[in-house]
Design an enzyme around this catalytic site. Sequence first.
Site, PDB file in Angstrom:
ATOM      1  N   ASP A   1       0.954  -1.230  -0.015  1.00  0.00           N
ATOM      2  CA  ASP A   1      -0.060  -0.080  -0.135  1.00  0.00           C
ATOM      3  C   ASP A   1       0.844   1.191   0.017  1.00  0.00           C
ATOM      4  O   ASP A   1       1.525   1.515   0.859  1.00  0.00           O
ATOM      5  CB  ASP A   1      -0.928   0.022   1.256  1.00  0.00           C
TER       6      ASP A   1
ATOM      7  N   SER B   1       1.405  11.999 -16.204  1.00  0.00           N
ATOM      8  CA  SER B   1       0.479  11.661 -17.345  1.00  0.00           C
ATOM      9  C   SER B   1       0.641  12.754 -17.984  1.00  0.00           C
ATOM     10  O   SER B   1       1.384  13.859 -17.759  1.00  0.00           O
ATOM     11  CB  SER B   1      -0.754  11.673 -16.697  1.00  0.00           C
TER      12      SER B   1
ATOM     13  N   TYR C   1      -6.901  14.702 -10.467  1.00  0.00           N
ATOM     14  CA  TYR C   1      -5.888  13.722 -10.984  1.00  0.00           C
ATOM     15  C   TYR C   1      -4.790  14.762 -11.333  1.00  0.00           C
ATOM     16  O   TYR C   1      -3.419  14.210 -11.457  1.00  0.00           O
ATOM     17  CB  TYR C   1      -6.474  13.166 -11.820  1.00  0.00           C
TER      18      TYR C   1
ATOM     19  N   LYS D   1      -0.671  14.820 -10.743  1.00  0.00           N
ATOM     20  CA  LYS D   1       0.268  14.228 -11.517  1.00  0.00           C
ATOM     21  C   LYS D   1       1.388  15.484 -12.126  1.00  0.00           C
ATOM     22  O   LYS D   1       2.431  15.182 -12.298  1.00  0.00           O
ATOM     23  CB  LYS D   1      -0.393  13.983 -13.068  1.00  0.00           C
TER      24      LYS D   1
END
Length: 261
Positions: free
Chosen positions: A65, A144, A157, A161
């Site tokens: 994790d 990304s 998100y 990133k």
Amino acid sequence: MGSFSLDGRIALVTGGGRGIGAGIAQSLARAGANVLVADYTDQLAEEGASAITALGRRSMAIKVDVRKPDSVEAMINAVEKEFGRLDIAVNNAGVVSLGGVQELTFEQWNEVIDVNLRGVFLSCQAEIKLMRKAKFGRIINSSSIAGKVGFPNLAHYSASKFGVIGFTNAIAKEVAKDGITVNALCPGIVGTGMWRGETGLSGLWADPGETEEASWARHQEIFLPQGVAQTPEDMGQMVVYMAVAEHVTGQALAVDGGFSL
């Protein structure tokens, strides 16, 4: 070693049980590396490790994790105990959810930031400690194209990133004289969970009456000069390059069919 050979190298890929992570892990193995596969369930880690051994390389499945310091430390301790060193680390574990900024919940924000950004921090911290002992290392952090260009319904998100790119650039400078390079991989449009299905972006962004499949095809044409989505294997090719390149560090390299030109 040949210029793109990783014979004898020890590599670790988090989130390596499926999707982009599996493509990266298998590309490293095909280049000659022994690849340890870490994922958040035993099943995913074992599936990823089995794919590596099927390619004739050594592997090990590790449940991790990445949000938890103790779990990350246990992962790196397992690598050191089994192999004595770590040459290549690909910090690929990540999650995504969709929602406009006003609809995003506190829990959604925390989950994405915790896995995608805190997970990279904790992993790098542990990996660098081990790599500094050998005065050699290659770290590749998954960002990304959403870490270079913001996408609607992906503010959390994109924030995670973008953060990975800044973090990568900063620590690359810290370890530059320790024989360690640190780079970020920026995948483009890959047909995995973020994009595909009715709950993915191609489903969310479908025009009225348009099927998800038609939306997926249309968005490839809209976003990509090449008109074709990228694959996990495309990402693996770039990771192999970053794993052998001695003087490429602090970069955020996109594999996106020209999207970010």
